[in-house]
Design an enzyme around this catalytic site. Structure first.
Site, short mmCIF file in Angstrom:
data_model
loop_
_atom_site.label_atom_id
_atom_site.label_comp_id
_atom_site.label_asym_id
_atom_site.label_seq_id
_atom_site.Cartn_x
_atom_site.Cartn_y
_atom_site.Cartn_z
N ASP A 5 60.88 -17.23 21.08
CA ASP A 5 60.46 -18.13 19.82
C ASP A 5 60.41 -19.27 20.94
O ASP A 5 59.27 -19.23 21.67
CB ASP A 5 61.04 -17.99 19.01
CG ASP A 5 60.74 -18.63 17.84
OD1 ASP A 5 59.26 -19.15 17.70
OD2 ASP A 5 61.30 -19.31 16.85
N ARG B 295 69.77 -7.41 8.70
CA ARG B 295 69.68 -6.85 10.23
C ARG B 295 69.21 -5.25 9.71
O ARG B 295 69.30 -4.71 10.35
CB ARG B 295 70.96 -7.58 10.79
CG ARG B 295 71.13 -8.29 10.79
CD ARG B 295 72.71 -8.27 11.99
NE ARG B 295 73.09 -9.68 12.48
CZ ARG B 295 72.88 -10.70 13.34
NH1 ARG B 295 71.62 -10.46 13.58
NH2 ARG B 295 73.16 -12.10 12.87
N GLU C 245 66.22 -8.13 24.94
CA GLU C 245 66.43 -9.41 23.62
C GLU C 245 66.02 -8.91 22.31
O GLU C 245 64.57 -8.12 22.72
CB GLU C 245 65.08 -10.55 24.42
CG GLU C 245 66.26 -11.92 24.64
CD GLU C 245 67.06 -12.96 23.71
OE1 GLU C 245 67.53 -12.34 22.57
OE2 GLU C 245 67.85 -13.70 23.35
N ASP C 246 66.22 -9.78 21.07
CA ASP C 246 65.21 -9.06 20.06
C ASP C 246 63.75 -10.13 20.03
O ASP C 246 62.69 -9.70 19.51
CB ASP C 246 66.10 -9.62 18.70
CG ASP C 246 66.49 -10.58 18.64
OD1 ASP C 246 66.54 -11.94 19.51
OD2 ASP C 246 67.27 -10.78 18.08
N PHE D 232 58.46 -16.39 10.34
CA PHE D 232 59.98 -16.34 10.36
C PHE D 232 60.54 -14.98 9.57
O PHE D 232 60.54 -14.42 8.36
CB PHE D 232 60.84 -16.56 9.55
CG PHE D 232 62.13 -17.19 10.22
CD1 PHE D 232 62.67 -17.61 10.71
CD2 PHE D 232 63.39 -16.13 9.27
CE1 PHE D 232 64.64 -17.20 12.01
CE2 PHE D 232 64.52 -15.99 9.51
CZ PHE D 232 65.22 -16.30 10.79
P1 5GP Z 1 64.63 -19.49 21.23
O1 5GP Z 1 65.69 -19.84 22.10
O2 5GP Z 1 64.23 -18.51 21.91
O3 5GP Z 1 63.17 -20.23 20.17
O4 5GP Z 1 65.48 -18.25 19.68
C1 5GP Z 1 65.58 -17.16 20.27
C2 5GP Z 1 66.28 -16.83 19.51
O5 5GP Z 1 66.36 -16.94 17.64
C3 5GP Z 1 65.94 -14.59 19.17
O6 5GP Z 1 67.68 -14.70 19.27
C4 5GP Z 1 66.56 -15.50 17.47
O7 5GP Z 1 68.29 -15.22 17.04
C5 5GP Z 1 66.18 -16.81 16.78
N1 5GP Z 1 64.77 -16.32 15.88
C6 5GP Z 1 64.29 -17.43 16.48
N2 5GP Z 1 62.40 -17.09 15.95
C7 5GP Z 1 63.41 -15.70 15.19
C8 5GP Z 1 63.02 -15.15 13.86
O8 5GP Z 1 61.39 -15.16 13.63
N3 5GP Z 1 63.51 -14.02 13.18
C9 5GP Z 1 65.06 -14.44 13.63
N4 5GP Z 1 65.43 -13.55 12.54
N5 5GP Z 1 65.59 -14.98 13.82
C10 5GP Z 1 64.86 -16.00 15.01
#
Ligand code: 5GP
Length: 178
Positions: free
Chosen positions: A102, A164, A98-99, A151
């Site tokens: 959050d 990206r 995963e990237d 963010f």
């Molecule tokens: P979650 O479901 O954990 O809230 O969100 C996961 C996804 O939200 C990540 O895979 C990513 O695509 C996006 N995301 C969450 N935080 C960030 C951030 O700080 N920057 C970016 N570009 N995407 C984020």
């Protein structure tokens, strides 16, 4: 493009060093297991490419795409599989790449979905973690960097499909998305 970056949070050198370290650890832990590395598109693309290229053991790659933010910066909690795996994972040693985690809502859904396919093991490997934002009860097994609640973009992560290709992780200025 870079005029909207307020601060470089993690440099390309710091990323490269951590990715190499993680690759060595995974090489040890998955030796003889032919792991299936699953990249969650599109954000984990760069991380997946660099991590798996640095690993020396035999492994396989597959890709999934799930819906996440669209052009907003908040998680909707709604997850849709846009692209599923090509590989059956029953009995396989699976690593989700995963990237960023959050709220954890997206990954929680993915983990449940993949667990139901009965892999031999399933672990989570993330480049970035924002633990302060967690809503789902979920921890990564491998994490390169914990970051504050900002963010971020770059090294695969986007805002509205931009940024990206930045080689570092940067913080987007609030005025760029407000
Ligand atoms: P979650 O479901 O954990 O809230 O969100 C996961 C996804 O939200 C990540 O895979 C990513 O695509 C996006 N995301 C969450 N935080 C960030 C951030 O700080 N920057 C970016 N570009 N995407 C984020």
């Amino acid at each position: 493009m870079e005029k909207n970056i307020g601060e470089i949070l993690i440099t390309r050198e710091e990323i490269a060093a951590k990715v190499a370290e993680l690759a060595r650890l995974l090489d040890e832990e998955y030796a003889g297991k032919n792991p299936l590395m699953i990249c969650v598109l599109k954000g984990a693309l760069m991380f997946m490419a660099d991590l798996t290229r640095a690993m020396k053991i035999p492994l396989e790659l597959d890709f999934m795409a799930v819906s996440s933010y669209g052009v907003s910066t908040r998680s909707s909690g709604v997850v849709r599989i846009l692209k599923d795996l090509e590989t059956g994972i029953e009995g396989r040693h699976v690593v989700i790449v995963e990237d960023i985690i959050d709220t954890g809502l997206t990954l929680k859904y993915l983990v449940q979905n993949l667990q139901s396919r009965r892999p031999a093991s399933l672990k989570i490997c993330t480049l970035l973690d924002k633990p302060s934002r967690r809503q789902a009860d979920l921890q990564p097994d491998y994490c390169c960097f914990e970051i504050p609640d900002k963010f971020v973009v770059g090294y695969g992560l986007d805002y509205a499909e931009e940024y990206r290709n930045l080689p570092f992780i940067g913080v987007l200025k609030p005025e760029a998305y407000q």
